[in-house]
Design a protein around this motif. Structure first.
Motif, PDB file in Angstrom:
ATOM      1  N   GLY A   1       0.826  -1.202   0.000  1.00  0.00           N
ATOM      2  CA  GLY A   1       0.000   0.000   0.000  1.00  0.00           C
ATOM      3  C   GLY A   1       0.855   1.244   0.000  1.00  0.00           C
ATOM      4  N   VAL A   2       0.235   2.348   0.248  1.00  0.00           N
ATOM      5  CA  VAL A   2       0.950   3.618   0.319  1.00  0.00           C
ATOM      6  C   VAL A   2       0.633   4.297   1.633  1.00  0.00           C
ATOM      7  N   ALA A   3       1.496   5.188   2.047  1.00  0.00           N
ATOM      8  CA  ALA A   3       1.301   5.933   3.289  1.00  0.00           C
ATOM      9  C   ALA A   3       1.748   7.368   3.062  1.00  0.00           C
ATOM     10  N   PHE A   4       1.275   8.293   3.875  1.00  0.00           N
ATOM     11  CA  PHE A   4       1.741   9.672   3.815  1.00  0.00           C
ATOM     12  C   PHE A   4       3.226   9.719   4.143  1.00  0.00           C
ATOM     13  N   ASP A   5       3.947  10.702   3.587  1.00  0.00           N
ATOM     14  CA  ASP A   5       5.353  10.908   3.931  1.00  0.00           C
ATOM     15  C   ASP A   5       5.498  11.244   5.416  1.00  0.00           C
ATOM     16  N   ALA A   6       4.508  11.921   5.988  1.00  0.00           N
ATOM     17  CA  ALA A   6       4.472  12.260   7.418  1.00  0.00           C
ATOM     18  C   ALA A   6       3.007  12.231   7.838  1.00  0.00           C
ATOM     19  N   ALA A   7       2.741  12.011   9.106  1.00  0.00           N
ATOM     20  CA  ALA A   7       1.362  11.926   9.595  1.00  0.00           C
ATOM     21  C   ALA A   7       0.642  13.262   9.449  1.00  0.00           C
ATOM     22  N   PRO A   8      -0.636  13.237   9.048  1.00  0.00           N
ATOM     23  CA  PRO A   8      -1.404  14.478   8.960  1.00  0.00           C
ATOM     24  C   PRO A   8      -1.639  15.084  10.349  1.00  0.00           C
ATOM     25  N   SER A   9      -1.573  16.418  10.408  1.00  0.00           N
ATOM     26  CA  SER A   9      -1.824  17.110  11.674  1.00  0.00           C
ATOM     27  C   SER A   9      -3.105  17.945  11.633  1.00  0.00           C
ATOM     28  N   HIS A  10      -3.522  18.376  10.421  1.00  0.00           N
ATOM     29  CA  HIS A  10      -4.711  19.213  10.261  1.00  0.00           C
ATOM     30  C   HIS A  10      -5.399  18.863   8.940  1.00  0.00           C
TER      31      HIS A  10
END
Length: 70
Positions: free
Chosen positions: A51-60
């Protein structure tokens, strides 16, 4: 006035939203019916598990702007 909402404040319904990642980048994220965030194809990285994931976790997050009509 900012339209950004903290990631802990969930959107009213499933769909695509603009997300601010923890590294300062913006991306389009998908909020699903199970109340989890996923990638919609921008600023994503292969996660090694098919799968794929964000480069960094979303904050907003915030709603996407309307599509321009010419």
């Amino acid at each position: 006035m900012s339209d950004w909402k903290p990631i802990e404040e969930l959107p009213p319904q499933a769909g695509d939203y603009l997300v601010l990642l923890g590294d300062g980048q913006m991306a389009v994220g998908y909020f699903d019916a199970w109340k989890t965030w996923g990638c919609s194809g921008v600023h994503q990285t292969y996660d090694g598990c098919g799968g794929v994931a964000f480069d960094a976790a979303p904050s907003h997050w915030m709603p996407l702007p309307p599509i321009p009509i010419d």
